[in-house]
Scaffold this active site. Sequence first.
Site, mmCIF file in Angstrom:
data_model
loop_
_atom_site.group_PDB
_atom_site.id
_atom_site.type_symbol
_atom_site.label_atom_id
_atom_site.label_comp_id
_atom_site.label_asym_id
_atom_site.label_seq_id
_atom_site.Cartn_x
_atom_site.Cartn_y
_atom_site.Cartn_z
ATOM 1 N N PHE A 159 38.506 -3.493 51.129
ATOM 2 C CA PHE A 159 37.660 -3.662 49.966
ATOM 3 C C PHE A 159 37.013 -5.036 50.079
ATOM 4 C CE2 PHE A 159 37.838 -2.297 45.200
ATOM 5 C CZ PHE A 159 36.467 -2.184 45.196
ATOM 6 N N GLN A 191 29.449 -12.421 37.277
ATOM 7 C CA GLN A 191 29.141 -11.526 38.388
ATOM 8 C C GLN A 191 28.233 -10.400 37.907
ATOM 9 O OE1 GLN A 191 32.376 -9.108 40.262
ATOM 10 N NE2 GLN A 191 31.804 -10.248 42.081
ATOM 11 N N HIS A 206 26.610 -6.838 38.848
ATOM 12 C CA HIS A 206 26.769 -5.664 39.706
ATOM 13 C C HIS A 206 25.370 -5.130 40.018
ATOM 14 C CE1 HIS A 206 27.976 -1.641 40.990
ATOM 15 N NE2 HIS A 206 29.235 -1.998 40.949
ATOM 16 N N GLU A 260 29.752 1.625 43.691
ATOM 17 C CA GLU A 260 29.230 1.175 44.981
ATOM 18 C C GLU A 260 29.620 2.119 46.107
ATOM 19 O OE1 GLU A 260 28.581 -3.485 44.888
ATOM 20 O OE2 GLU A 260 30.602 -2.936 44.329
ATOM 21 N N ARG A 304 34.006 -13.047 42.646
ATOM 22 C CA ARG A 304 35.321 -12.398 42.577
ATOM 23 C C ARG A 304 35.517 -11.475 43.765
ATOM 24 N NH1 ARG A 304 37.045 -7.497 40.307
ATOM 25 N NH2 ARG A 304 35.010 -7.110 39.365
#
Length: 566
Positions: free
Chosen positions: A112, A226, A228, A245, A376
């Site tokens: 990941f 953050q 996205h 994603e 992150r």
Amino acid sequence: MVLVIGTGGAGLRAAIELAEAGIDVLAVGKRPKEDAHTALAAGGINAALATMDPEDSWQQHAADTLKESYLLADPRTAQIVTQGAARGIDDLERYGMDFAREEDGRISQRFFGAHKFRRTAFAGDYTGLEIQRTLIRRADQLNIPVLDGIYITRLLVHDGAVFGAYGFDLTHGTRYLIHADAVILAAGGHTRIWRRTSSRRDENMGDSFRLAVEAGSRLRDPELVQFHPSGIIEPENAAGTLVSEAARGEGGILRNVLGERFMARYDPDRMELSTRDRVALAAYTEIKEGRGTPKGGVWLDVSHLPRQTIMTRLPRVYQTLLDLQMLDITREPIEIAPTAHYSMGGVWVRPEDHSTDVRGLYAIGEASSGLHGANRLGGNSLIELLVFGRITGQAAAAYSQSLTAQPRSASATAHARGEINDLLAADGPENVRALQRAIRNTMTEHAGVVRDEEGLRAGLAELTAIEKRMADIGVHPDIAGYQDLAHAFDLKSAALAARATLEAALERRETRGCHNRSDYPDLDPALQVNLVWSPTAGITRESIPAIPDEVSSLMEEVSTDGKLAE
């Protein structure tokens, strides 16, 4: 007694630790615990279990975390989380969680983001939901009282120590005065103050930030948010809802309104598999430079993939778009735009126990700060909840047991009561929802994916004007309940969180991770510091401790080929 505010993963894990230690605990949340924000986390949870890659270690996990944070994460926090991660997974197993496993029974782990090794454990594509269900089940077994539908308006403080909280029932308006030895704040971040966000309505409005600051705490790095890359645009009440994603991971293609596969301009090697901050910046740039769709987005197309692939690998994406837009993604592209996703900054806490500037007050989860820095690492947020839920539960228990007496303040309680009374009597012309929308428009326009001095100053001027209008709001509870009163407090929270974010973003005159300053495109070594904000002192710079050699020696550029950055 210890009060936990917030009934997502962080709050429930802390409550469980307290109950297992024999401490009286009460958990309160403003939404049903089954529907907490934790339940939306899909990807997985990190721990260097080394079930798939024997050479993995907590030191490597910490190195990857610090590297990805652009050196703004606290090395002590990173060490505590990565060292405690395996214990966090053990706890979930002890509570009965069913992880995906290999044929020989080992917990399965996958890549990941910028992880050097496979260390993300998971349960299908609903890991957060399964964690939340597991924690609810354990809380039930321990008979932990959990109150849903309670809105906490103020923490009660006397002489620098917390002694409880005040709030009301969202349905009936009944007041709650809760006396507590210690309070654990686990009420989320502030991403709802942008127009498009992966948070749901009335969630992550900055409640934690306002409650902590009004109690006497400070915020750290509120500007580090953050974004996205793929939130849907329509319908408006669901704008920002995430398209996983995995859609890019399975071969989805991004195109602008001209039909160009624009990632070739920004990351020709990784294309759509580039990191989250880079894809979000690319999409933002295309839209800003006039190559976006008429509705202000770009196209994410998976229609060229075999239908079977979409139905087996992207079932939730397929169903979500069908439900919300009557869109069949096997035939048509999805219109998306960057969306505010995660608060990486938050309440200032000490790394060892997440205590704050206020004695007896702790903050955990997205409400807190220290682990993520300027980017992150995918899968770290869920393990953070478990590690610090346990540690902070223990710290709050010890603090509670150390008290021989607890002074209270009648004036603090009267102030909290009067605050609600004044709002209920407010009958001005300004609409609370309209002012919330104005803040979201300001933040989207001036403090989104890309920022600059002129825009941030314009944003502060707009916010000042909105704050003046807030003095003339009208609050009108109705037969359905006291949601309008909650919206008024949400508005206060949003304004405070917006001011902290804008002022810190103005101060951080560099580009680092999620923070893109078009007028300062380079990273500034002098700004490898945390920016700490309070309404009285403004911004102060706080140095970050040195990274231990056993971790720094492992920090290297990790290939993200074939992996998705969360």
